[in-house]
Design a protein around this motif. Structure first.
Motif, PDB file in Angstrom:
ATOM      1  N   PHE A 284      -5.786  16.791  13.814  1.00  0.00           N
ATOM      2  CA  PHE A 284      -5.162  15.927  12.906  1.00  0.00           C
ATOM      3  C   PHE A 284      -5.721  16.163  11.500  1.00  0.00           C
ATOM      4  O   PHE A 284      -6.788  16.409  11.341  1.00  0.00           O
ATOM      5  N   CYS A 285      -4.774  16.129  10.662  1.00  0.00           N
ATOM      6  CA  CYS A 285      -5.244  16.025   9.100  1.00  0.00           C
ATOM      7  C   CYS A 285      -5.505  14.751   8.732  1.00  0.00           C
ATOM      8  O   CYS A 285      -5.157  13.578   9.296  1.00  0.00           O
ATOM      9  N   PHE A 286      -6.414  14.590   7.847  1.00  0.00           N
ATOM     10  CA  PHE A 286      -6.870  13.468   7.348  1.00  0.00           C
ATOM     11  C   PHE A 286      -7.181  13.016   5.884  1.00  0.00           C
ATOM     12  O   PHE A 286      -7.383  14.282   5.125  1.00  0.00           O
ATOM     13  N   ILE A 287      -7.202  11.666   5.249  1.00  0.00           N
ATOM     14  CA  ILE A 287      -7.688  11.613   4.087  1.00  0.00           C
ATOM     15  C   ILE A 287      -9.037  11.190   3.847  1.00  0.00           C
ATOM     16  O   ILE A 287      -9.166  10.178   4.553  1.00  0.00           O
TER      17      ILE A 287
ATOM     18  N   GLY B 118       0.788  -1.260  -0.002  1.00  0.00           N
ATOM     19  CA  GLY B 118      -0.110  -0.021   0.060  1.00  0.00           C
ATOM     20  C   GLY B 118       0.997   1.146   0.155  1.00  0.00           C
ATOM     21  O   GLY B 118       1.824   1.360   0.725  1.00  0.00           O
ATOM     22  N   CYS B 119       0.534   2.320  -0.630  1.00  0.00           N
ATOM     23  CA  CYS B 119       0.991   3.540  -0.688  1.00  0.00           C
ATOM     24  C   CYS B 119      -0.158   4.454  -0.778  1.00  0.00           C
ATOM     25  O   CYS B 119      -0.898   4.480  -1.372  1.00  0.00           O
ATOM     26  N   TYR B 120       0.368   5.882  -0.021  1.00  0.00           N
ATOM     27  CA  TYR B 120      -0.529   7.057  -0.334  1.00  0.00           C
ATOM     28  C   TYR B 120      -1.817   6.733   0.324  1.00  0.00           C
ATOM     29  O   TYR B 120      -2.942   7.526   0.035  1.00  0.00           O
ATOM     30  N   ASN B 121      -2.002   5.912   1.330  1.00  0.00           N
ATOM     31  CA  ASN B 121      -3.186   5.906   2.000  1.00  0.00           C
ATOM     32  C   ASN B 121      -3.396   6.534   3.070  1.00  0.00           C
ATOM     33  O   ASN B 121      -2.132   6.909   3.712  1.00  0.00           O
ATOM     34  N   GLY B 122      -4.363   6.964   3.709  1.00  0.00           N
ATOM     35  CA  GLY B 122      -4.617   7.610   4.850  1.00  0.00           C
ATOM     36  C   GLY B 122      -4.245   6.526   6.084  1.00  0.00           C
ATOM     37  O   GLY B 122      -3.137   7.057   6.790  1.00  0.00           O
ATOM     38  N   VAL B 123      -4.777   5.304   6.063  1.00  0.00           N
ATOM     39  CA  VAL B 123      -4.315   4.519   7.314  1.00  0.00           C
ATOM     40  C   VAL B 123      -4.788   3.105   6.177  1.00  0.00           C
ATOM     41  O   VAL B 123      -5.487   2.891   5.495  1.00  0.00           O
ATOM     42  N   ASP B 124      -3.449   2.398   6.290  1.00  0.00           N
ATOM     43  CA  ASP B 124      -3.238   1.166   5.673  1.00  0.00           C
ATOM     44  C   ASP B 124      -4.472   0.043   6.424  1.00  0.00           C
ATOM     45  O   ASP B 124      -5.167  -0.563   5.540  1.00  0.00           O
ATOM     46  N   LEU B 125      -4.069  -0.253   7.533  1.00  0.00           N
ATOM     47  CA  LEU B 125      -4.865  -1.189   8.112  1.00  0.00           C
ATOM     48  C   LEU B 125      -5.426  -0.411   9.511  1.00  0.00           C
ATOM     49  O   LEU B 125      -4.720  -0.081  10.258  1.00  0.00           O
TER      50      LEU B 125
END
Length: 667
Positions: free
Chosen positions: A553-556, A208-215
């Motif tokens: 906090f910032c988030f996707i 995974g890449c460029y995700n907010g949270v992977d798991l």
């Protein structure tokens, strides 16, 4: 001539009836289907279906349906135990047209293979595929451009060799157990995989890449994660986040260049084994978590190796070497870090007795004697090249463009006349951004109603609040807009004045998933084509942020870092009323800075955990006078201009106004 035409038609009929069935028989054989029980969709053979759903309706349990390349605008209901196979996922597409779910599977022992699913609806129950039956298999599929990718509310399913991109949630497992997920790739999603009250699942060989949270684990126990590679995750969230969960095992994982590599909150009895955490903001972060074990892991080049707060855990037989600030920091905590290598035969520095990576504890203890005299022969996970489909089927552009556009360049005649363009001469407005503010001319045209100027930098922020008194005061809105005006940037804060901004549902405790849902419900209003996406930043004024207490906090929320929260309730519980307005404005500026590209990997003084509570970073980065520095986040309402001496950084020059809409923010 008529006789010749009749002969030609007979020959064509003979060819279709003899040769084409042989081609389809060969195709069904190559795809593992029996030709006697196979139906075809989209081909030119006799009896082929034009609709996938029609083929499903006519099929019987155990049949195979082969779908030829094409785009099928359908909403499928699979109520029979079938094998649904596309010829090629890069060219065979089910498109939901941004409404409802693409496919709902209600029959067990159903198999879905080699299809791309895209553009389901934007509501919480919409997904590209929803499996409500057990024993469903999904193989070789692509999921993109939707709020939810694969929703599993059943058990004993198998998902393998799939790609997930531009999704609010890639795989959402709700009360779903004993599933096997392997060889999955995730790119540019808010949450790659979400486990909610889901147990005994096996997740292996993810990348995974460029995700907010992977798991994200929430109240999910006894799951296994192995052989995964996650990188370039969002700086303010965890690549792997374990919340209120027990007995999970993570092994042989490689996590690098993320914000938080692994975070545990209110969790116990979890194990992290034989894994590598390198060049992250933090390697492992424990908060209110106990009886967890990190064993035979590598911490290399992180800003901070291990941070532990109100926790008691073990970090044993690990390599903790060359962190930029500290190897281990503990507050009100106990960390058993014995039998570890600290980068020196003399042991750790700081409160240790050697010169290796530093340790520090306040109101607790970090136990480090005895230590290893050389690095151990660790089982090192290896980085791999990221795999993704070669087609452009997952293009995230779903914007509705201007009407009254004579030259077809996506900008209205009125807008072009207003700003000196010829409305009858085509211009490449989609790639023109004369003021370099991250908004191309097409977006400037859309934002014209909100006061944008294509020749002057604009930043738009939509603000929603959970309680009426959470709104920013007029005084501090003016101070913020004045601050940006001094740097030739117009800051537009929409708390109702520009048609957006409203009071939303009041919720005291938030999870990361809740924040993503708020983004879709209250910012996008469940629309994939909402014109504010890519123009506005989005902020939620709430009680407190998920899990760990902090100011924000910032988030996707979908596929880029364009949102952040502001924990107004938390701030007001800590500060006197006279101070809260300033603190809220300063935190607003801090989190907005993240959505404008100010992160620790650009400068180590940004969000450095050692720059607080009189820790050594306070003195090291004291000249960095910015609200992005934890030392000043509640006392300065400004970014730094880099003029304060050594170890300062010029925030203003390094602002990237286009950062909030990027899907790939690291190189």
């Amino acid at each position: 001539m008529l006789k010749g035409l009749i002969i030609t038609l007979l020959l064509i009929s003979f060819f279709v009836s003899t040769v084409y069935p042989n081609i389809e028989a060969d195709l069904s054989k190559s795809l593992g289907c029996s030709s006697e029980s196979t139906l075809y969709v989209g081909g030119s053979g006799g009896g082929n279906y034009t609709s996938i759903q029609d083929a499903i309706n006519d099929a019987s349990d155990g049949d195979c349906i082969i779908v030829y390349p094409g785009v099928y605008h359908e909403h499928l209901v699979v109520s029979k135990s079938l094998r649904l196979k596309g010829v090629d996922a890069n060219s065979t597409v089910v498109d939901g047209d941004a409404e409802s779910s693409d496919a709902v599977i209600t029959a067990p022992f159903t198999s879905i293979e080699n299809l791309t699913f895209r553009r389901s609806g934007g509501y919480c129950n919409d997904s590209l595929i929803e499996a409500v039956a057990d024993n469903v298999s999904v193989h070789g599929c692509v999921f993109c451009n939707a709020r939810n990718g694969l929703l599993l509310s059943s058990s004993v399913n198998k998902v393998e060799n799939c790609f997930f991109s531009h999704l609010g949630v890639g795989v959402d497992m709700e009360h779903s157990s004993r599933n096997t997920l392997c060889n999955l790739s995730f790119k540019s999603n808010a949450l790659a995989v979400f486990l909610n009250s889901s147990h005994f699942n096996v997740l292996s060989s993810f990348e995974g890449c460029y995700n907010g949270v992977d798991l994200l684990f929430l109240r999910s126990n006894v799951n296994r994660v192995e052989n995964c590679v996650f990188f370039y995750g969002n700086e303010n969230q965890g690549s792997i986040y374990i919340d209120s969960s027990t007995g999970n095992i993570l092994s042989n994982c490689f996590l690098h260049d993320n914000g938080y590599s692994i975070r545990l909150y209110n969790s116990k009895g979890n194990k992290i084994l034989n894994s590598s955490m390198s060049y992250n903001k933090e390697g492992v972060d424990f908060y209110s978590s106990s009886h967890n074990t990190v064993y035979r892991c590598i911490f290399l080049g992180n800003n901070l190796g291990v941070y532990s707060d109100e926790s008691s855990n073990k970090v044993l037989y690990s390599d903790i070497e060359n962190q930029k600030s500290f190897g281990v920091i503990g507050q009100k905590t106990f960390v058993d870090a014995r039998y570890s290598w600290w980068g020196s035969v003399f042991g750790p520095g700081g409160r240790g007795i050697g010169v290796g990576d530093k340790i520090l504890w306040l109101f607790g203890r970090v136990r480090y004697i005895p230590w290893l005299l050389r690095p151990f022969d660790a089982i090192k996970a290896s980085n791999v090249a990221f795999k993704e489909p070669t087609s452009s089927l997952c293009d995230a552009s779903v914007r509705a463009f201007a009407e009254n556009d004579s030259d077809g360049d996506l900008c209205s005649n009125q807008w072009e006349e207003k700003w000196g363009c010829d409305p009858f001469v085509w211009d490449d407005h989609l790639h023109l951004d004369p003021d370099n503010d991250g908004l191309n001319n097409v977006e400037e045209c859309v934002a014209d109603r909100w006061g944008s100027n294509p020749f002057h930098k604009d930043i738009f922020v939509e603000v929603d609040w959970m309680q009426k008194d959470f709104k920013l005061s007029e005084e501090y809105k003016e101070r913020l807009t004045t601050l940006f005006r001094q740097h030739n940037i117009t800051l537009h804060i929409d708390d109702g004045s520009l048609g957006g901004g409203e009071q939303i549902r009041d919720q005291m405790d938030l999870t990361y998933k809740d924040v993503v849902d708020i983004y879709w419900d209250d910012f996008l209003h469940n629309r994939l084509d909402n014109p504010r996406k890519g123009i506005f930043h989005y902020v939620v004024l709430c009680h407190q942020v998920p899990a760990r207490t902090s100011g924000g906090f910032c988030f996707i929320g979908w596929d880029s870092i364009d949102g952040f929260t502001l924990a107004v309730g938390y701030d007001r519980s800590r500060f006197l009323p006279k101070k809260t307005g300033f603190v809220e404005a300063s935190t607003f500026l801090h989190e907005l800075g993240h959505t404008l590209g100010l992160f620790y990997y650009k400068f180590e003084g940004i969000d450095n955990a050692s720059c607080q509570y009189m820790l050594p970073g306070v003195w090291k980065y004291r000249s960095y006078r910015s609200c992005m520095n934890y030392e000043y986040v509640w006392s300065l309402l400004n970014y730094s201009d880099g003029s304060h001496g050594s170890r300062d950084f010029d925030d203003w020059t390094n602002l990237d106004l286009s950062f909030f809409k990027k899907n790939e923010w690291r190189e």
